[in-house]
Design an enzyme around this catalytic site. Structure first.
Site, mmCIF file in Angstrom:
data_model
loop_
_atom_site.group_PDB
_atom_site.id
_atom_site.type_symbol
_atom_site.label_atom_id
_atom_site.label_comp_id
_atom_site.label_asym_id
_atom_site.label_seq_id
_atom_site.Cartn_x
_atom_site.Cartn_y
_atom_site.Cartn_z
ATOM 1 N N HIS A 1 7.996 108.222 15.637
ATOM 2 C CA HIS A 1 8.038 110.024 15.962
ATOM 3 C C HIS A 1 7.673 110.576 17.286
ATOM 4 O O HIS A 1 6.553 109.706 18.692
ATOM 5 C CB HIS A 1 7.030 110.574 14.736
ATOM 6 C CG HIS A 1 7.453 112.129 14.882
ATOM 7 N ND1 HIS A 1 7.739 113.129 15.651
ATOM 8 C CD2 HIS A 1 9.228 112.157 14.065
ATOM 9 C CE1 HIS A 1 8.371 114.087 14.715
ATOM 10 N NE2 HIS A 1 8.939 113.761 14.349
ATOM 11 N N ASP B 1 12.846 110.140 6.990
ATOM 12 C CA ASP B 1 14.094 108.841 7.072
ATOM 13 C C ASP B 1 13.678 108.142 6.167
ATOM 14 O O ASP B 1 14.732 107.837 6.065
ATOM 15 C CB ASP B 1 14.682 108.594 8.272
ATOM 16 C CG ASP B 1 15.206 110.372 9.506
ATOM 17 O OD1 ASP B 1 15.229 111.302 8.367
ATOM 18 O OD2 ASP B 1 15.055 110.574 10.315
HETATM 19 N N1 CMC Z 1 10.851 100.348 16.003
HETATM 20 C C1 CMC Z 1 10.094 99.503 17.209
HETATM 21 N N2 CMC Z 1 9.576 99.685 18.618
HETATM 22 C C2 CMC Z 1 9.532 101.231 17.985
HETATM 23 C C3 CMC Z 1 10.039 102.178 17.161
HETATM 24 C C4 CMC Z 1 10.607 101.443 16.129
HETATM 25 N N3 CMC Z 1 11.147 102.342 15.420
HETATM 26 N N4 CMC Z 1 9.359 103.369 17.440
HETATM 27 C C5 CMC Z 1 8.165 103.011 18.377
HETATM 28 N N5 CMC Z 1 8.883 102.137 19.137
HETATM 29 C C6 CMC Z 1 8.256 101.582 20.424
HETATM 30 C C7 CMC Z 1 8.364 101.435 21.731
HETATM 31 O O1 CMC Z 1 9.615 100.407 21.557
HETATM 32 C C8 CMC Z 1 7.538 101.590 22.434
HETATM 33 O O2 CMC Z 1 7.359 100.111 22.623
HETATM 34 P P1 CMC Z 1 6.623 100.297 24.778
HETATM 35 O O3 CMC Z 1 5.268 100.783 24.476
HETATM 36 O O4 CMC Z 1 6.004 98.955 23.856
HETATM 37 O O5 CMC Z 1 7.993 99.918 25.304
HETATM 38 C C9 CMC Z 1 6.702 102.356 21.839
HETATM 39 O O6 CMC Z 1 6.937 102.716 20.830
HETATM 40 C C10 CMC Z 1 6.515 103.603 22.016
HETATM 41 O O7 CMC Z 1 8.380 104.235 21.633
HETATM 42 P P2 CMC Z 1 8.686 104.678 22.051
HETATM 43 O O8 CMC Z 1 10.224 104.564 21.829
HETATM 44 O O9 CMC Z 1 8.335 105.950 23.594
HETATM 45 O O10 CMC Z 1 8.505 106.538 21.251
HETATM 46 P P3 CMC Z 1 9.317 107.866 21.692
HETATM 47 O O11 CMC Z 1 8.509 108.706 20.948
HETATM 48 O O12 CMC Z 1 9.801 107.959 22.919
HETATM 49 O O13 CMC Z 1 10.391 107.373 20.412
HETATM 50 C C11 CMC Z 1 11.016 107.702 18.746
HETATM 51 C C12 CMC Z 1 10.039 108.264 19.234
HETATM 52 C C13 CMC Z 1 11.603 108.696 17.119
HETATM 53 C C14 CMC Z 1 12.722 107.363 19.319
HETATM 54 C C15 CMC Z 1 11.524 106.256 18.316
HETATM 55 O O14 CMC Z 1 10.469 105.600 17.635
HETATM 56 C C16 CMC Z 1 12.319 105.216 17.324
HETATM 57 O O15 CMC Z 1 13.532 105.229 18.167
HETATM 58 N N6 CMC Z 1 12.597 105.386 15.920
HETATM 59 C C17 CMC Z 1 13.411 104.826 15.698
HETATM 60 C C18 CMC Z 1 14.119 105.426 15.001
HETATM 61 C C19 CMC Z 1 13.966 107.153 14.083
HETATM 62 O O16 CMC Z 1 13.299 106.737 12.571
HETATM 63 N N7 CMC Z 1 14.218 108.142 14.059
HETATM 64 C C20 CMC Z 1 13.883 109.552 13.449
HETATM 65 C C21 CMC Z 1 12.977 109.925 14.172
HETATM 66 S S1 CMC Z 1 11.959 111.798 13.033
HETATM 67 C C22 CMC Z 1 13.142 112.968 12.350
HETATM 68 C C23 CMC Z 1 13.966 113.200 13.047
HETATM 69 O O17 CMC Z 1 13.455 113.257 14.220
HETATM 70 O O18 CMC Z 1 15.296 113.332 12.757
#
Ligand code: CMC
Length: 374
Positions: free
Chosen positions: A261, A312
């Site tokens: 998240h 989710d």
């Molecule tokens: N699976 C694998 N690695 C992850 C995940 C994941 N679900 N989430 C974060 N990471 C890793 C990411 O690869 C990164 O690693 P590194 O620093 O080595 O590159 C680190 O954690 C930080 O991640 P980020 O993408 O910079 O974090 P963010 O705050 O931009 O992303 C997110 C948040 C929700 C986009 C991401 O966690 C994600 O893509 N999750 C999967 C999709 C998901 O479940 N979305 C629903 C979100 S909550 C409900 C909503 O908003 O509707």
């Protein structure tokens, strides 16, 4: 402007104030109008929470009776909209149907451009009453079935099941659905709500803002994650395959859906409540294999990465057990988030400033257009 000054994805940027909900990063908590979501889910119906989100206070019994009677009386949609939904390609994503239907409702509303608080509250309440009817008709027509008309005799959740399946399921199932609606209703400046606020800031109308928000919610990094979770669990198949599947996905640098998240880094306060409602339903339906897969997958992934499930993760398999088609999970999310979106649209209108950030240009320096000869 240096790289450090650019806040990619607006991460950590405070854009405006809001009185609708509060996310506290340090404690991973979420309150709607001051009430913790888990307490609302334990003690209220979705109808009460919708009222709270719009009016700032929980309804008295009289206010609730009036509010629910109005919602029940506005559920039916006109024949032209029924035909429009049924004319969309059967293999198109249901979020395109929802977006089209919202645009249609804007087109036929003579007050679409009337921006008074009363007119906008009326639009919000109509969208809240009619979105379930639209989603249900779309769900059924993909199975070759005719619409089931809404009934004023049933509450919001039970009526939705009746319109989709022509029957109302066991109490645990209806309750689990209602809990999901409460938990999905509002979440401060998430991507779709912010989209709605950006559109509203141009003084465009509520329907345009909601249609834009539907588009933002569709993406798998946002609302589309509930569908992606179920697709992922189906691909994994059984609990004994979870570890190898995660190995492979991580080696391919794939994001694991339903985990992580932008704001909550140590767990999402909505998850324990949704997980409990999901477990109650598993017990009622006897779906132990799915729960086993759910638990094993979570334990393995959290153990490796320290990245926790978001809402989710439990809601995807919960909607699956309720019998909904996977592509309809995000439209169901829309049925709930319409409350939060429209509250934010009205808040933006009440204290508007055009949302128009800056960018740091990194393309070619200014140059001359070559003059064409002859
Ligand atoms: N699976 C694998 N690695 C992850 C995940 C994941 N679900 N989430 C974060 N990471 C890793 C990411 O690869 C990164 O690693 P590194 O620093 O080595 O590159 C680190 O954690 C930080 O991640 P980020 O993408 O910079 O974090 P963010 O705050 O931009 O992303 C997110 C948040 C929700 C986009 C991401 O966690 C994600 O893509 N999750 C999967 C999709 C998901 O479940 N979305 C629903 C979100 S909550 C409900 C909503 O908003 O509707």
């Amino acid at each position: 402007m240096t790289e450090q000054e650019i806040k990619k994805g607006l991460a950590g940027v405070v854009v405006d104030t809001t009185a609708v909900s509060k996310v506290v990063q340090e404690t991973n908590s979420l309150t709607y109008r001051g009430y913790p979501v888990q307490e609302l889910a334990a003690n209220c119906s979705f109808e009460e929470v919708a009222y709270l989100i719009w009016h700032g206070e929980l309804p008295t019994p009289e206010q609730l009776a009036e509010f629910t009677a109005k919602e029940r009386s506005q559920r039916a949609i006109d024949q032209q909209l029924i035909d429009l939904v049924r004319s969309m390609p059967e293999d198109c994503h249901p979020m395109h149907v929802v977006q089209t239907a919202v645009a249609y409702l804007g087109g036929v509303d003579p007050e679409a451009e009337v921006e008074t608080p009363e007119a906008n509250q009326a639009k919000a309440e109509r969208l809240y009453a009619q979105l379930p009817t639209i989603v249900a008709i779309d769900h059924r027509r993909r199975h070759g079935l005719d619409p089931v008309a809404p009934t004023e005799d049933l509450g919001y959740a039970a009526n939705f099941f009746k319109m989709v399946f022509d029957e109302v399921p066991a109490e645990e199932v209806v309750r689990c659905f209602d809990v999901s609606m409460i938990l999905y209703a509002e979440h401060s400046f998430n991507a779709s709500t912010f989209t709605a606020r950006v559109i509203t800031s141009t003084t465009s109308d509520m329907y345009s803002a909601v249609a834009g928000a539907v588009g933002a919610l569709k993406g798998p990094l946002h609302g589309g994650a509930n569908e992606a979770v179920m697709a992922m669990l189906e691909e994994v198949g059984t609990a004994d395959r979870a570890s190898a599947w995660i190995d492979q996905a991580l080696s391919e640098k794939k994001k694991i859906m339903g985990f992580g998240h932008r704001v909550y880094k140590n767990g999402d306060s909505r998850v324990p409540t949704m997980r409990k409602a999901f477990e109650d339903m598993v017990r009622a339906k006897g779906a132990d294999d799915l729960l086993n897969l759910y638990n094993t997958f979570e334990e393995d992934f959290v153990g490796r990465k320290g990245i926790y499930p978001n809402l989710d993760y439990p809601s995807g398999p919960a909607y699956h057990l309720m019998g909904f088609d996977t592509p309809q999970f995000t439209p169901i999310f829309v049925m709930s988030r319409i409350t939060g979106w429209t509250a934010h649209i009205m808040e933006q209108q009440a204290s508007n400033a055009l949302i128009r950030p800056l960018s740091a240009y990194n393309g070619p320096e200014q140059r001359e257009v070559p003059v064409k000869n002859g």
